[in-house]
Design an enzyme around this catalytic site. Structure first.
Site: not given
Lengths: 231, 291
Positions: B227, B258, B219
């Site tokens: 997120h 991600k 993170y």
């Protein structure tokens, strides 16, 4: 009888079986892999000015760990999230951005990779691939150099050359960094902007993974920490 | 950086690392960017596992980092307790046991008193007289005054009210935390520790990554606010990776917005230009090419 009834060979088979498809530098299967990916890029993804690279543009005489491809995609393939924000602010459509020449690393799904080998690939390439003409020139030069070396041929000499080359590479990278930091040190730039600048200047390659059924998938690999895109 | 909390204890219980003090838990999250995983449930409602509390379990990497920073000492809970109990002075043990019995007695007396009052009220409602027993109402008044230790000891057993057995949840009263801890070797960590350290030094918060099928979730700030940016997998420099894992990780990462990150420590002096600040760890981020 049986051979005459065979269907005509595909274009790709023709390319692969042509005598020019192999070099002494790399095993044939690696060159064929690269040619297959090149064919896929050209005909399935509309890439242009595709070039097959066998020699590293960083160290003139050194071969790449494996043949690699560079080319210009139909659309810009990678836009850093910060750049994306800038484009939106400026009201520019992403599709209108000029595409950049990119490195493509061909690989087969059954291969095993290690961090070391990835690092070697990144160590052998420049941020932006040389265009087709300069690559050819370099290739000619390096081939000529190789011939010269073969004539002179002492083993120590070659390792010496390598070292020298590494040094010059190091200097060049340092220079790059200096110019980068010079740009970054303008007082208006914040820490986040600097970080963004660093991230955008990292090397990246497109990993082309080939399956036996000729499926090719493309993944971008960055050489360092780059925050993800918000697709 | 030195704080009133440091160095704090990390309890080693069955090869797992725990922090029991809630102040330390909030402190390491604030100052050391380490969140750990809260484990404590409510004993009577163990199904309730959405909101958990202390103790906090640390990954071995987290314990090692705190240990190396000198912020914490690792304490083997079992041996510490065994030693401390074995060498406890007799009078301390005696006082503690009597204290426990006092607490049990006070609790029991409270329950007994409430029962008597309920019975009394119920009889009143029915218009009946309280049966002339031993007279609980009379006895409550004198019993409210604090009992001296001698008074309890001298009470005959049958006179003593209901006594609860108290199980203390904490050992702090009998084993004061000022005890010199038995310091252990640095916590054993997987070979991905250099990657963990590298990411932590960059200011990332790192938590276990099972939820996304990776080793670490990375993170950019406190997980309550951000997120995660990366799904990280650490490897040794020459460890072979299946290309399918890289493709799969890249695909999953892109699917959840991600980046898939692989990295590890360079085991030899390699060309590592551009990584001058941390020359020993290389990371690569993988994203779907979109074609």
């Amino acid at each position: 009888m049986a051979t005459s009834s065979l269907p005509p060979r595909s274009t790709l088979s023709e390319i692969l079986s042509s005598p020019s498809s192999t070099t002494d530098l790399h095993p044939p299967y690696l060159t064929h892999l690269a040619l297959q990916v090149q064919h896929n890029l050209e005909h399935q993804h509309n890439w242009t000015s595709l070039t097959l690279h066998t020699h590293s543009p960083v160290t003139p005489n050194a071969p790449l760990p494996r043949p690699m491809i560079s080319g210009v995609p139909a659309q810009k393939l990678y836009i850093h999230p910060d750049e994306q924000i800038e484009l939106i602010k400026a009201g520019i459509n992403e599709k209108d951005v000029q595409p950049e020449r990119m490195w493509v690393l061909p690989a087969h799904l059954k291969e095993k990779w290690t961090l070391r080998r990835l690092a070697e690939v990144f160590g052998a390439i420049t941020k932006v691939p040389p265009s087709a003409e300069t690559a050819d020139e370099q290739l000619d030069e390096s081939l000529a150099a190789e011939k010269r070396k073969e004539q002179n041929a002492p083993e120590e000499g070659s390792s010496h050359d390598q070292e020298n080359a590494n040094e010059t590479e190091g200097e060049r990278v340092e220079e790059d960094q200096h110019s980068q930091t010079a740009q970054n040190n303008t007082p208006s730039q914040t820490e986040a902007q600097k970080q963004s600048q660093i991230e955008r200047n990292l090397k990246r390659i497109l990993l082309a993974t080939v399956e036996d059924d000729s499926t090719v998938v493309y993944y971008i690999i960055h050489d360092g920490l780059v925050k993800p895109r918000q697709n | 950086m030195a704080s009133k909390f440091e160095p704090f204890h990390i309890s080693l219980v069955a090869n797992r690392y725990f922090i029991h003090d809630v102040d330390v838990i909030t402190y390491i999250r604030r100052e050391h960017h380490i969140c750990g995983v809260l484990l404590g449930s409510i004993p009577q409602i163990p199904q309730q596992n959405v909101f958990l509390g202390a103790p906090l379990e640390l990954m071995p990497e987290e314990a090692r980092l705190l240990f190396e920073k000198g912020a914490a000492v690792v304490v083997d809970d079992l041996s510490l307790h065994k030693d401390a109990i074995a060498f406890l002075p007799h009078h301390v043990k005696h006082d503690y046991l009597r204290d426990l019995r006092d607490q049990g007695m006070i609790a029991g007396r409270g329950v007994q008193k409430r029962t008597e009052e309920r019975k009394h009220k119920a009889l009143e409602r029915l218009g009946l007289q309280d049966p002339p027993t031993s007279g609980p109402c009379d006895t409550t008044a004198p019993k409210e005054e604090p009992l001296s230790n001698n008074a309890i000891d001298s009470l005959p057993y049958f006179d003593a009210p209901l006594v609860y057995n108290v199980t203390p949840p904490l050992s702090g009263r009998i084993l004061p935390p000022t005890d010199q801890p038995t310091e252990l070797k640095p916590p054993k960590v997987p070979f991905s520790y250099p990657l963990y350290e590298f990411l932590h030094a960059k200011g990332y918060f790192i938590s276990p990554g099972l939820r996304f099928g990776c080793q670490y979730l990375v993170y950019p700030g406190d997980p309550l606010r951000f997120h995660s940016h990366f799904l990280a997998v650490g490897g040794a420099w020459d460890e072979e990776m299946d290309l399918l894992d890289i493709v799969g990780g890249g695909r999953l990462g892109t699917g959840v917005k991600k980046g898939f990150l692989i990295g590890g420590a360079e085991t030899e002096e390699q060309a590592c230009k551009g990584h001058a600040s941390t020359p020993d760890v290389r990371v690569f981020c993988v994203e779907w090419g979109g074609m």
